[in-house]
Design an enzyme around this catalytic site. Structure first.
Site, mmCIF file in Angstrom:
data_model
loop_
_atom_site.group_PDB
_atom_site.id
_atom_site.type_symbol
_atom_site.label_atom_id
_atom_site.label_comp_id
_atom_site.label_asym_id
_atom_site.label_seq_id
_atom_site.Cartn_x
_atom_site.Cartn_y
_atom_site.Cartn_z
ATOM 1 N N ARG A 1 8.667 70.213 -12.829
ATOM 2 C CA ARG A 1 7.371 70.220 -12.155
ATOM 3 C C ARG A 1 7.461 70.813 -10.750
ATOM 4 O O ARG A 1 6.537 71.483 -10.287
ATOM 5 C CB ARG A 1 6.780 68.811 -12.087
ATOM 6 C CG ARG A 1 5.373 68.872 -11.497
ATOM 7 C CD ARG A 1 4.500 67.720 -11.851
ATOM 8 N NE ARG A 1 4.907 66.534 -11.132
ATOM 9 C CZ ARG A 1 5.183 65.388 -11.700
ATOM 10 N NH1 ARG A 1 5.105 65.263 -13.000
ATOM 11 N NH2 ARG A 1 5.549 64.357 -10.986
ATOM 12 N N HIS B 1 -12.669 62.749 -10.726
ATOM 13 C CA HIS B 1 -12.188 61.768 -11.703
ATOM 14 C C HIS B 1 -13.389 61.060 -12.333
ATOM 15 O O HIS B 1 -14.316 60.662 -11.615
ATOM 16 C CB HIS B 1 -11.270 60.749 -11.018
ATOM 17 C CG HIS B 1 -10.713 59.744 -11.969
ATOM 18 N ND1 HIS B 1 -9.613 60.020 -12.769
ATOM 19 C CD2 HIS B 1 -11.115 58.494 -12.289
ATOM 20 C CE1 HIS B 1 -9.368 58.970 -13.532
ATOM 21 N NE2 HIS B 1 -10.264 58.026 -13.261
ATOM 22 N N ASP C 1 -3.297 62.869 -2.949
ATOM 23 C CA ASP C 1 -2.090 62.535 -2.193
ATOM 24 C C ASP C 1 -1.020 62.064 -3.172
ATOM 25 O O ASP C 1 -1.105 62.343 -4.368
ATOM 26 C CB ASP C 1 -2.392 61.501 -1.090
ATOM 27 C CG ASP C 1 -2.932 60.189 -1.658
ATOM 28 O OD1 ASP C 1 -2.796 59.957 -2.875
ATOM 29 O OD2 ASP C 1 -3.475 59.386 -0.870
HETATM 30 C C1 GRF Z 1 -13.944 66.016 -16.103
HETATM 31 O O1 GRF Z 1 -14.645 65.013 -16.765
HETATM 32 C C2 GRF Z 1 -13.083 65.439 -15.033
HETATM 33 O O2 GRF Z 1 -13.580 64.262 -14.497
HETATM 34 C C3 GRF Z 1 -11.799 65.172 -15.748
HETATM 35 O O3 GRF Z 1 -11.678 66.250 -16.651
HETATM 36 C C4 GRF Z 1 -12.956 66.707 -17.027
HETATM 37 C C5 GRF Z 1 -12.998 68.199 -16.907
HETATM 38 O O4 GRF Z 1 -14.137 68.759 -17.503
HETATM 39 N N1 GRF Z 1 -10.716 65.056 -14.789
HETATM 40 P P1 GRF Z 1 -14.426 70.321 -17.425
HETATM 41 O O5 GRF Z 1 -13.201 71.052 -17.933
HETATM 42 O O6 GRF Z 1 -14.748 70.678 -16.009
HETATM 43 O O7 GRF Z 1 -15.615 70.548 -18.327
#
Ligand code: GRF
Length: 211
Positions: A69, A113, A145
């Site tokens: 990574r 998120h 972070d």
């Molecule tokens: C979103 O629901 C976000 O919250 C999560 O992944 C999804 C991405 O959706 N982390 P998209 O690829 O922007 O349609």
């Protein structure tokens, strides 16, 4: 003449609907920023296709080509720096971000998120909310972070959890809000409003106005 607009680098693994929301906010003049580059760890991702369709440099970084990574993240950070990115947006980026990537962009990297953090961090946030019987869920944009989804909160939106919801129906309700608050969060950066304050950030005034 130097470009005054905030240059945004987007990292995404999925269908890219949040990237689309950012591009639409820019196109409609509601957001003064430019997406400088889109990076994905998924070759066929909708996010890369949308970027190409919009004439934005779209880079597939194949994890298989990196030993670990750290080397992967170092390369991603190199590209973002080369593109003179002022803000990195993780828009459905499904890899953990290590120090080599977030450190050069400390306080200039955000993630979206699908829950009201700090509840339901990590994977399958919608399923977690349903399993807990939460009556309200939503989405959060926060600084990235060393923690998992626990960086300072910039903006949130709530949605009801309805009787009979599945992770999919809840997700589609949440995504409508994501498409509002992610461009809004970028606008806060473009306006220079995001200031560290204790555990969180201050925006100078309430984050009321929608993009
Ligand atoms: C979103 O629901 C976000 O919250 C999560 O992944 C999804 C991405 O959706 N982390 P998209 O690829 O922007 O349609």
């Amino acid at each position: 003449m130097p470009e005054a607009r905030l240059r945004v680098g987007v990292m995404a693994s999925g269908k890219g609907s949040n990237l689309q929301a950012i591009l639409e906010a820019i196109d409609s003049g509601k957001l003064s920023a430019a997406v400088a580059v889109v990076i994905s760890n998924k070759e066929g991702s909708g996010a890369l296709e949308r970027a190409r369709g919009a004439g934005i440099p779209a880079i597939f970084l194949d994890p298989k080509n990196f030993d670990d990574r750290e080397t992967y993240d170092t390369e991603a950070a190199r590209i973002l720096t080369e593109q003179r990115v002022g803000l990195v947006v993780l828009a459905g980026y499904m890899r953990l971000v290590g120090k080599a990537l977030f450190e050069p962009f400390r306080d200039r990297m955000i993630n979206i998120h699908p829950s009201l953090l700090p509840a339901f961090a990590g994977l399958h946030a919608q399923k977690q909310a349903l399993e807990w019987g939460a009556k309200v869920s939503g989405c959060t944009v926060h600084l990235v972070d060393e923690t998992l989804d626990q960086g300072a909160i910039i903006i949130q939106a709530a949605v009801p959890v309805l009787e009979g919801d599945t992770p999919e129906t809840l997700q589609s309700r949440i995504q409508k809000e994501e498409h509002q608050i992610l461009p809004q969060a970028i606008r806060f950066f473009a306006e220079g409003r995001v200031k560290r304050e204790g555990r969180g950030v201050s925006l100078g005034r309430s984050p009321d106005a929608r993009v």
